[in-house]
Structures are given as structure tokens and as C-alpha cells.
Design a protein around this motif. Structure first.
Motif, PDB file in Angstrom:
ATOM      1  N   ALA A 141      22.911   5.691   7.705  1.00 49.86           N
ATOM      2  CA  ALA A 141      22.159   5.043   8.445  1.00 49.86           C
ATOM      3  C   ALA A 141      20.650   5.314   8.297  1.00 49.86           C
ATOM      4  O   ALA A 141      20.170   6.291   8.751  1.00 49.86           O
ATOM      5  N   HIS A 142      19.694   4.536   7.374  1.00 51.57           N
ATOM      6  CA  HIS A 142      18.392   4.693   7.185  1.00 51.57           C
ATOM      7  C   HIS A 142      17.392   4.067   8.195  1.00 51.57           C
ATOM      8  O   HIS A 142      17.961   3.286   9.139  1.00 51.57           O
ATOM      9  N   VAL A 143      16.276   4.226   7.927  1.00 55.03           N
ATOM     10  CA  VAL A 143      15.255   3.477   8.679  1.00 55.03           C
ATOM     11  C   VAL A 143      14.383   2.476   7.849  1.00 55.03           C
ATOM     12  O   VAL A 143      14.177   2.908   6.718  1.00 55.03           O
ATOM     13  N   LYS A 144      14.063   1.220   8.467  1.00 57.03           N
ATOM     14  CA  LYS A 144      13.113   0.501   7.588  1.00 57.03           C
ATOM     15  C   LYS A 144      12.097   1.004   7.081  1.00 57.03           C
ATOM     16  O   LYS A 144      11.326   0.434   6.000  1.00 57.03           O
ATOM     17  N   ASP A 145      11.296   1.877   8.126  1.00 58.54           N
ATOM     18  CA  ASP A 145      10.087   2.395   8.002  1.00 58.54           C
ATOM     19  C   ASP A 145       9.945   3.092   6.304  1.00 58.54           C
ATOM     20  O   ASP A 145       9.153   2.569   5.538  1.00 58.54           O
ATOM     21  N   LEU A 146      10.777   3.737   6.122  1.00 56.24           N
ATOM     22  CA  LEU A 146      10.931   4.395   4.896  1.00 56.24           C
ATOM     23  C   LEU A 146      11.544   3.428   3.646  1.00 56.24           C
ATOM     24  O   LEU A 146      10.998   3.403   2.344  1.00 56.24           O
ATOM     25  N   ASP A 147      12.726   2.802   3.874  1.00 59.49           N
ATOM     26  CA  ASP A 147      13.342   2.020   2.891  1.00 59.49           C
ATOM     27  C   ASP A 147      12.464   0.988   2.520  1.00 59.49           C
ATOM     28  O   ASP A 147      12.433   0.192   1.355  1.00 59.49           O
ATOM     29  N   GLY A 148      11.553   0.599   3.570  1.00 59.68           N
ATOM     30  CA  GLY A 148      10.633  -0.475   3.247  1.00 59.68           C
ATOM     31  C   GLY A 148       9.307  -0.472   2.245  1.00 59.68           C
ATOM     32  O   GLY A 148       8.877  -1.114   2.077  1.00 59.68           O
ATOM     33  N   ILE A 149       9.137   0.918   2.047  1.00 58.36           N
ATOM     34  CA  ILE A 149       7.923   1.138   1.044  1.00 58.36           C
ATOM     35  C   ILE A 149       8.495   0.615  -0.332  1.00 58.36           C
ATOM     36  O   ILE A 149       9.457   0.947  -0.970  1.00 58.36           O
ATOM     37  N   GLU A 150       7.812  -0.483  -0.648  1.00 61.32           N
ATOM     38  CA  GLU A 150       8.231  -1.175  -2.059  1.00 61.32           C
ATOM     39  C   GLU A 150       8.022  -0.519  -3.338  1.00 61.32           C
ATOM     40  O   GLU A 150       8.858  -0.435  -4.110  1.00 61.32           O
ATOM     41  N   ASP A 151       6.943   0.367  -3.458  1.00 63.44           N
ATOM     42  CA  ASP A 151       6.553   1.035  -4.603  1.00 63.44           C
ATOM     43  C   ASP A 151       7.707   2.179  -4.706  1.00 63.44           C
ATOM     44  O   ASP A 151       7.569   2.906  -3.896  1.00 63.44           O
ATOM     45  N   ASP A 152       8.394   2.316  -6.155  1.00 64.59           N
ATOM     46  CA  ASP A 152       9.532   3.342  -6.347  1.00 64.59           C
ATOM     47  C   ASP A 152       8.877   4.639  -5.914  1.00 64.59           C
ATOM     48  O   ASP A 152       9.434   5.645  -5.397  1.00 64.59           O
ATOM     49  N   ILE A 153       7.885   4.987  -6.690  1.00 62.94           N
ATOM     50  CA  ILE A 153       7.184   6.363  -6.591  1.00 62.94           C
ATOM     51  C   ILE A 153       6.804   6.681  -5.274  1.00 62.94           C
ATOM     52  O   ILE A 153       7.161   7.798  -4.915  1.00 62.94           O
ATOM     53  N   LYS A 154       6.049   5.789  -4.528  1.00 58.09           N
ATOM     54  CA  LYS A 154       5.506   6.248  -3.280  1.00 58.09           C
ATOM     55  C   LYS A 154       6.737   6.309  -2.364  1.00 58.09           C
ATOM     56  O   LYS A 154       6.560   7.316  -1.398  1.00 58.09           O
ATOM     57  N   ARG A 155       7.637   5.612  -2.591  1.00 59.76           N
ATOM     58  CA  ARG A 155       8.945   5.651  -1.615  1.00 59.76           C
ATOM     59  C   ARG A 155       9.467   6.823  -1.730  1.00 59.76           C
ATOM     60  O   ARG A 155       9.793   7.826  -0.903  1.00 59.76           O
ATOM     61  N   ALA A 156       9.958   7.396  -3.078  1.00 59.86           N
ATOM     62  CA  ALA A 156      10.274   8.696  -3.193  1.00 59.86           C
ATOM     63  C   ALA A 156       9.534   9.594  -2.858  1.00 59.86           C
ATOM     64  O   ALA A 156      10.101  10.821  -2.153  1.00 59.86           O
ATOM     65  N   LYS A 157       8.198   9.693  -3.085  1.00 56.47           N
ATOM     66  CA  LYS A 157       7.391  10.937  -2.332  1.00 56.47           C
ATOM     67  C   LYS A 157       7.569  10.808  -0.802  1.00 56.47           C
ATOM     68  O   LYS A 157       7.818  11.795  -0.142  1.00 56.47           O
ATOM     69  N   ALA A 158       7.509   9.800  -0.014  1.00 59.24           N
ATOM     70  CA  ALA A 158       7.651   9.630   1.309  1.00 59.24           C
ATOM     71  C   ALA A 158       8.875  10.268   1.721  1.00 59.24           C
ATOM     72  O   ALA A 158       8.773  11.098   2.422  1.00 59.24           O
ATOM     73  N   LYS A 159       9.939  10.018   0.956  1.00 53.72           N
ATOM     74  CA  LYS A 159      11.302  10.353   1.399  1.00 53.72           C
ATOM     75  C   LYS A 159      11.399  12.081   1.197  1.00 53.72           C
ATOM     76  O   LYS A 159      11.740  12.951   2.009  1.00 53.72           O
ATOM     77  N   MET A 160      10.711  12.489   0.067  1.00 54.25           N
ATOM     78  CA  MET A 160      10.843  13.895  -0.290  1.00 54.25           C
ATOM     79  C   MET A 160       9.976  14.719   0.827  1.00 54.25           C
ATOM     80  O   MET A 160      10.271  15.837   1.335  1.00 54.25           O
ATOM     81  N   ASP A 161       8.724  14.066   1.112  1.00 47.00           N
ATOM     82  CA  ASP A 161       7.751  14.796   2.181  1.00 47.00           C
ATOM     83  C   ASP A 161       8.416  14.807   3.669  1.00 47.00           C
ATOM     84  O   ASP A 161       8.461  15.902   4.322  1.00 47.00           O
TER      85      ASP A 161
END
Ligand code: SR1
Ligand code: MG
Length: 401
Positions: A352-372
Motif C-alpha cells: 500500500a503506497h501513498v499518493k504523495d510519492l506515487d503522484g510525482i509525475e517525473d520518473d527521475i524525481k519520483r525515483a529520487k524522492a523514493k530513494m531519499d
């Protein structure tokens, strides 16, 4: 299950009118299924003529987000109704009013919070809620401390443990929060770009696994207080003046840290996502500042209010021993940091994820946010003994993000 049937936007209107004398004869109905959680159906029925509305929440015999292959105890609404009534009394109305629970249809009918917004969506729109920290810290201190052994007569508290036993929903948390995200597993949801990071930094980290194992067995064995059990920002309705906590179907007697940590984690994940999602630099700065202040206030207010209330309500003779209340609250806060980390991991790589993170549209920014997010989560889990004040949270967030 004899008289049970799944409601829909049409049948729910007749259902409510058979059960409750709420709508007027001349009502003009508007009904929408608004549930976006993982488990239940939620209907809002509105009489547009007389401006009245109501919420109907029906439990399904399976996990909505997964389908009928994942069956689930349908009686969870009964626990939810009982805890909402209790929390209503303990907190002076920081939860909605329940009008009816129907044990045949596993339906709860309750107050519509039409002038509130689900906090997750409000925060994703970069809104600020100035009274939230004050109100939610009240909620936490009152619901947790007042249901614990330090306050309650011990046999009554044990009756509470018995009557709020919730094995199926607890098992979901044991699996989805404390086990599966730390392994490679079928129910995990790890996006391709962070699979390697997940495997090398989370799954292969044996020191991390040991700390999570300790936290898992604290969750399972520490019947400290009656928890909400799923206190993320999707379980909270807010507006500029008020806070209402909803959805306590995961309630059971567990460690106080579980509620506080879940909340902090969801605020931190909104903070991380704001960096990637907000394009207006000034708005971004203000929103992040607001979130930091809120995180800091919740931790510090929980601590100061718990220590203050302790003097007024504690009944156990040994709990009045000088130094014990500081020891007790400190222990709750240490484990809170650990839970914060576990919730951050599971919302990034678990089922179960959260929309805050999954909702980041840019693939690179989303991956960075998740790794951070995963990186910071590990720090919270491993260093939890040193994280007991609001300032400690801020220092780490500012250092690692
Ligand atoms: C199968 S249920 C998945 C998640 O949704 C609920 O809101 C809880 O957070 C649970 O872990
Ligand atoms: Mg929920």
C-alpha cells in the motif's frame, strides 16, 4: 452474512431510509461512492433540497484494493464503531459522530464532514492547517494515555484488550508494515527504477532487519494503549479550525508509538514529495516550512502534554514514582522514530503506497524522492534511541533531504 448484500449508489439510499429517520420526505438525492481506501465502500448521500448529508461506510468481505482472492474479517466495522464512540468521549469530539452500526450489513452510518478535506489531499494541494498540531497532539495524548495501564483500573484495561482484539487487521500490519517490505515478495510494489536500491539498501541490510524485528515484536506484544491503528493523513479530515480522525478499523491494544510514528511518517513523505511536486518556489518553501514546524510541534506537544496530563490522571502507585513518567514517555518516543521509519519504507516498496510519492509525475524525481525516503527511513529505525524531540526530527530531515 445471511442478510448481507453489497450496496451501490442506488440501493444505499433506500437502505438508509429504512434504517434512519434522517432525510425529509421531499428530499432530492445525490449519491456518490467516494471511498478511495484499500478496504471499504464509502457513500456520501446528499439531499440537495434541504442541504443535509450523511456518510455510509460498508465493509466488504475482502480487501477492496486486491479483490476477492484476499478475504478479510467483515466484522471490523463493529470495532470501528465502538472505538469511535469511545474516542468521541475521550477527545471531546475529535472524531465524527456515529449514528448507527448495522451488524447484518456491516454498515456504519455517520456524520458527513462535508466542510472538511482529507488531509493527504489538502497537503498535496500545499494547504496549511494552523490548528492541526495542537489538536492532533490532544487526540494522541488523550486516546493513548487515558486507555493505558498507568491510568485505567488494570482489570478494566485487560477487558479492553480482550474486547478490542483484532487479529486479522493486526496481521495485515505485521505483514505489510513489519515484514514484506524488508524482503523480496509477491505483494510488494517496487517500481523498476528503485528495485536495485530496495534490494541492496533495504533487503540486504541485516542490521536494519534486526531493528525492524525488534519493532515488530513490540507492535505484537506491547498492549500499552488502545490505538487507532492506521493514523495516516488519509485517516484525518481537516479544515482551518478543526480536525476529525476517521477510520480506526485497525484499532487494538498496542504500542503508543505506532499511532504517532504513522502520522509523522506521512507528514515527512508529504515533505519529500513537495520538493518534487511543487513548481512554485515560494509556495514550496512555505509548505516545507509549515510541515517542519508541524512535525516538530507534534512531537514536542505530545511529550509536554503527556507529562502534564500524567500528573492529573495517573492512578497506578508505582507509575507515580519520580522519574518514571519521563522514562515512559521517552520510551514511547524512541519507538515512535522506529515506527516512522517502518511506515516510510512500507509506503514506498510495500503493498500500500501513498499518493504523495506515487503522484510525482517525473520518473527521475519520483525515483529520487523514493530513494531519499528509504534512506531517511533507515536512519530513523537504526538511530531511534537518539530521536526523541521535534528538533531531532528536523535535524535529520534537513541533513538527509
Ligand atoms: C490490505 S490493506 C492495506 C493498507 O490499507 C490500510 O489503510 C492500512 O494502512 C493497510 O496496511
Ligand atoms: Mg483506512
Amino acid at each position: 452474512m445471511k442478510n448481507y448484500y453489497e450496496l451501490n449508489e442506488k440501493t444505499v439510499i433506500e437502505y438508509v431510509n429504512n434504517k434512519l429517520d434522517f432525510f425529509a420526505e421531499d428530499a432530492i438525492y445525490e449519491c456518490k461512492e467516494i471511498g478511495d481506501g484499500n478496504l471499504n465502500l464509502v457513500f456520501r448521500i446528499r439531499d440537495t433540497k434541504n442541504d443535509k448529508s450523511i456518510i455510509v461506510k460498508q465493509a466488504l468481505p475482502y480487501v477492496r484494493a486486491a479483490g476477492e482472492d484476499w478475504p478479510l474479517d467483515i466484522n471490523r466495522g463493529e470495532i470501528e464503531t465502538r472505538i469511535l464512540k469511545l474516542e468521541h468521549d475521550l477527545t471531546g469530539g475529535l472524531v465524527p459522530e456515529v449514528y448507527l452500526f448495522d451488524g447484518d450489513m456491516f454498515c456504519m452510518v455517520m456524520e458527513d464532514l462535508y466542510d472538511y478535506k482529507i488531509m493527504r489531499y489538502g497537503l498535496m494541494d500545499f494547504e496549511q492547517y494552523p490548528k492541526f498540531a495542537e489538536q492532533i497532539s490532544d487526540f494522541l495524548v488523550k486516546t493513548l494515555l487515558l486507555t493505558s495501564d498507568v491510568v485505567m483500573e488494570h482489570k478494566k484495561k485487560k477487558d479492553g484488550v480482550k474486547s478490542f482484539i483484532n487479529p486479522e487487521l493486526c496481521e495485515i500490519t505485521e505483514d505489510l508494515v513489519y515484514t514484506e517490505p524488508f524482503h523480496i515478495g509477491a505483494r510488494n510494489n517496487v517500481e523498476e527504477s528503485i528495485k536495485e536500491y530496495h534490494e541492496t539498501q533495504i533487503v540486504n541490510d541485516k542490521e536494519l532487519a534486526l531493528e525492524v524485528a525488534k519493532l515488530k515484536f513490540d507492535f505484537m506484544n506491547n498492549a500499552q494503549a488502545l490505538l487507532h491503528g492506521d493514523l495516516h493523513t488519509g485517516s484525518i479530515f481537516v479544515n482551518q479550525n478543526h480536525t476529525k480522525v476517521i477510520d480506526p478499523e485497525f484499532a487494538f491494544y498496542g504500542p503508543m508509538a505506532y499511532d504517532i510514528g504513522a502520522l509523522l511518517a506521512n507528514l515527512i513523505m508529504n515533505y519529500i514529495s513537495t520538493e518534487a511536486r511543487c513548481e512554485d518556489e515560494e509556495l514550496k518553501r512555505k509548505h516545507k516550512e509549515y510541515l517542519l514546524q508541524t512535525i516538530k510541534d507534534i512531537v514536542n506537544l505530545f511529550k509536554s502534554k503527556a507529562l502534564k496530563l500524567w500528573n492529573e490522571v495517573v492512578t497506578d502507585k508505582m507509575a507515580k514514582t519520580p522519574g518514571f513518567k519521563e522514562f515512559y514517555v521517552n520510551d514511547v518516543l524512541v519507538n515512535t522514530a522506529g515506527v516512522t521509519g517502518c511506515e516510510m519504507v512500507r509506503r514506498t516498496v510495500g503493498f500500500a503506497h501513498v499518493k504523495d510519492l506515487d503522484g510525482i509525475e517525473d520518473d527521475i524525481k519520483r525515483a529520487k524522492a523514493k530513494m531519499d525516503n528509504l534512506n531517511l527511513a533507515k536512519i530513523f529505525i537504526k538511530n531511534r534511541n537518539e530521536i526523541t524531540t521535534g528538533e531531532d526530527y528536523l535535524k535529520l530531515i534537513e541533513k538527509y533531504l
